[in-house]
Write a protein that holds these residues in place. Structure first.
Motif, short mmCIF file in Angstrom:
data_model
loop_
_atom_site.label_atom_id
_atom_site.label_comp_id
_atom_site.label_asym_id
_atom_site.label_seq_id
_atom_site.Cartn_x
_atom_site.Cartn_y
_atom_site.Cartn_z
N ILE A 73 -4.87 -2.74 -1.34
CA ILE A 73 -4.36 -4.12 -1.42
C ILE A 73 -4.70 -4.84 -0.12
O ILE A 73 -4.40 -4.34 0.96
N TYR A 75 -4.43 -7.58 2.87
CA TYR A 75 -3.22 -8.12 3.51
C TYR A 75 -3.62 -9.06 4.64
O TYR A 75 -4.34 -8.68 5.55
N ILE A 106 -1.94 -11.95 7.39
CA ILE A 106 -0.66 -12.44 7.88
C ILE A 106 -0.84 -13.65 8.78
O ILE A 106 -1.93 -13.93 9.27
N ALA A 160 -9.34 -8.38 5.01
CA ALA A 160 -8.54 -8.03 3.84
C ALA A 160 -9.42 -7.81 2.61
O ALA A 160 -9.08 -7.04 1.72
N ASP A 191 0.45 -13.83 3.71
CA ASP A 191 1.76 -14.28 4.17
C ASP A 191 1.58 -15.46 5.12
O ASP A 191 1.30 -15.27 6.29
N GLU A 201 1.78 -5.00 12.48
CA GLU A 201 2.03 -5.20 11.05
C GLU A 201 0.74 -5.14 10.27
O GLU A 201 0.67 -4.57 9.18
N ALA A 202 -0.29 -5.74 10.84
CA ALA A 202 -1.59 -5.70 10.17
C ALA A 202 -2.03 -4.25 9.99
O ALA A 202 -2.47 -3.84 8.91
N GLY A 257 0.03 -2.74 7.27
CA GLY A 257 -0.29 -3.34 5.97
C GLY A 257 -1.66 -2.95 5.45
O GLY A 257 -1.92 -3.04 4.26
N MET A 258 -2.56 -2.54 6.35
CA MET A 258 -3.90 -2.17 5.89
C MET A 258 -3.96 -0.72 5.47
O MET A 258 -4.99 -0.25 5.04
#
Lengths: 369, 211
Positions: free
Chosen positions: A77, A79, A81, A149, A160, B100-101, B104-105
């Motif tokens: 997925i 992502y 941000i 991403a 986000d 966070e990246a 999240g990855m």
């Protein structure tokens, strides 16, 4: 397809999500919007399990994501941000290849991906691949964030507030690029924003949330037309029908219309139609006042033996005043099935017509400028 | 004061710092990864710092006997505080967006630690090592009291014999070592900080090697 089934989440006493259920079909651009604290970001982060629900299930393509390995799930997925979060110690190329490398793609394939990705957003490889994030502007950085991403071609991309920290001009450009990319690559995108303009511009479906629940889930046009609560309406603000209703019919009517005099012969009338490529003409009298319309069909069916078009004139077409409310006019066109309405001046002389085309044009202008 | 004493002194400093890094770095990482033991670790490290040097060396001597080992262990324990603290601090203050990246990855906890967080935290970790090293140069003077040798031996003798010339020379040697180490490591530190910000300097290569 992403499916939420009765998902709830609470932090201490605060209920963040309350029995949330919805579905996002494949290839759709879904935008989550709502006031801060409404649970939109929590919802987003549940899809890649950065946050786990207390109750309820989330399915991706029918598979309960709880049963999947978190780390593997996240690699499948995309992502993006708001803080961008590029790795400052890696070059652009290395940043783009983070997920491909995690997936153990070989070096050539990674290289190819970097070329393709940079190419897709028009950033020359030679110039950018070796750059470090802090050598680029915020807009360029977030472009790389989006490419990172997309690099391993995930079917789903979560975003986000990705453009929230960018200046308005850059934001516009990136929004346009994003919409194009999504169309081209046919990704399912879940996008969080608090900017209704952005939502209206990008979304196939807008999911409006408040206090952990969905207030309204609808395509942008539908939401503009029928906001389901006063909160939605206030979010729509300047984009809403409120402004549209102040637009009058004359703002978007067409004025180059084919007219004939009511005393003209049928032959002349048909010739005019043929020359202009239309199937209907508007009939006016000597003073240019509106009389009715004549269509080629009427002439075919009932024109035998008549000399002038006068007996064939139909008055069935809806007329509106040129200062009339545009919304009413649109509603009529949408609901009646008629292809056009005639617009009259105050003295009943012909002003123009509104077709479905001109309506669509006006709507798109209002939405996207 | 002889060259032998100077080498001895440096030897003590280098060995104790190596030991302190070997213990302190993992402890700092544990503090970062697991909040529960963090408090306990930090408290122990803090208390170690408050014990007077001679007393600490004395206690260790009970177990390890007189000699270099005792001094090396003692100074390593002293050096833990800046190293553990800075390791933890460096990891904590890595940009949350980057963390966070990374999460999240789909980077695993360990992959994140070694490929993202530690490389980015390293300049601050290095600052901790620098502080510890410069301090160690001073602390190593006490080695002489537990039979560890070093420049302390020369200073102690000079004081006993009231030999001011030797005292000055020894002290000067001590100061020069400390200042030179501080300066040299300061240079490295500066380039690390610039590297962590992403300029094509040192620091960037830390993770590039992996790429």
């Amino acid at each position: 397809m992403i499916k939420f089934d009765n998902v709830s989440k609470r932090y201490g006493k605060k209920q963040i999500l309350n029995k949330l259920s919805f579905e996002i079909p494949d290839g759709k651009f879904a935008v989550l919007i709502g006031p801060s604290g409404c649970g939109k970001t929590t919802t987003l982060k549940m899809i890649n399990r950065l946050i786990e629900p207390d109750e309820g299930k989330i399915y991706i393509d029918g598979k309960d994501i709880e049963s999947e390995d978190k780390v593997q799930l996240r690699r499948s997925i995309g992502y993006v941000i708001q803080q961008i979060g590029l790795f400052p110690n890696m070059t652009v190329a290395e940043n783009i290849c983070v997920v491909p490398k995690l997936l153990k793609y070989d070096k050539e394939r990674c290289d190819q991906i970097v070329h393709d990705m940079l190419n897709m957003v028009g950033m020359p490889y030679d110039e950018y691949a070796g750059k470090y994030p802090n050598e680029m502007s915020g807009g360029q950085q977030q472009r790389i964030g989006v490419l990172r991403a997309l690099a391993a071609s995930p079917p789903i991309v979560l975003m986000d507030e990705p453009f929230g920290a960018l200046d308005p001009l850059t934001r516009e450009v990136l929004q346009d690029e994003m919409k194009k990319l999504q169309k081209k690559l046919n990704k399912t995108i879940v996008f969080v924003t608090h900017d209704m303009g952005e939502a209206l511009k990008l979304a196939d479906t807008i999911i409006f949330m408040e206090k952990g629940q969905i207030v309204q889930m609808a395509p942008p046009e539908e939401m503009l037309k029928n906001p389901s609560s006063s909160l939605v309406r206030s979010f729509l603000g300047k984009h809403s029908d409120g402004e549209m209703s102040s637009i009058s019919v004359e703002d978007f009517m067409r004025t180059n219309i084919i007219t004939v005099d009511q005393d003209r012969g049928i032959l002349e009338c048909t010739e005019r139609m043929a020359r202009s490529g239309v199937d209907t003409v508007v009939v006016v009298d000597e003073e240019d006042k509106y009389v009715g319309t004549v269509s080629i069909r009427d002439i075919k069916l009932r024109g035998m033996g008549e000399n002038t078009i006068k007996p064939l004139i139909s008055r069935n077409v809806q007329t509106v005043q040129r200062d009339g409310n545009a919304q009413e006019c649109f509603d009529y066109l949408l609901n009646s099935g008629d292809n056009y309405v005639i617009v009259l001046n105050e003295d009943d002389t012909l002003a123009g017509i509104v077709t479905k085309n001109s309506m669509a044009k006006a709507l798109s202008e209002a939405l996207w400028g | 004061m002889s060259l032998k004493l100077l080498w001895e002194h440096l030897y003590i400093v280098i060995c104790s710092e190596a030991l302190a890094i070997a213990v302190g770095l993992p402890l700092g990482i544990i503090c970062y990864l697991y909040p529960k033991p963090k408090k306990a670790i930090m408290q122990v490290v803090d208390i170690l710092q408050t014990i007077p040097t001679l007393a600490l060396l004395g206690i260790i001597m009970v177990f390890a006997g007189a000699g270099k080992i005792t001094v090396i262990i003692g100074i390593a324990l002293y050096s833990l505080l800046p190293i553990v603290r800075n390791t933890n601090l460096g990891l904590v203050q890595v940009n949350p967006g980057v963390k966070e990246a990374a999460r999240g990855m789909g980077m695993s906890k360990m992959y994140r630690l070694f490929n993202v967080e530690l490389p980015l935290a390293f300049p601050i970790v290095f600052t901790g090592i620098r502080i510890a090293t410069v301090n160690a140069v001073g602390s190593a003077v006490f080695a002489t009291f537990v039979g560890g040798g070093g420049i302390g031996f020369s200073i102690y003798n000079a004081i006993k014999a009231q030999n001011m010339g030797q005292l000055m020379k020894s002290t000067a040697a001590l100061v020069i070592i400390a200042v030179a180490l501080d300066f040299g490591m300061g240079l490295i530190e500066g380039s690390l900080h610039r590297g962590a910000e992403g300029k094509k300097k040192k620091g960037a290569h830390l993770s590039k090697k992996k790429a």
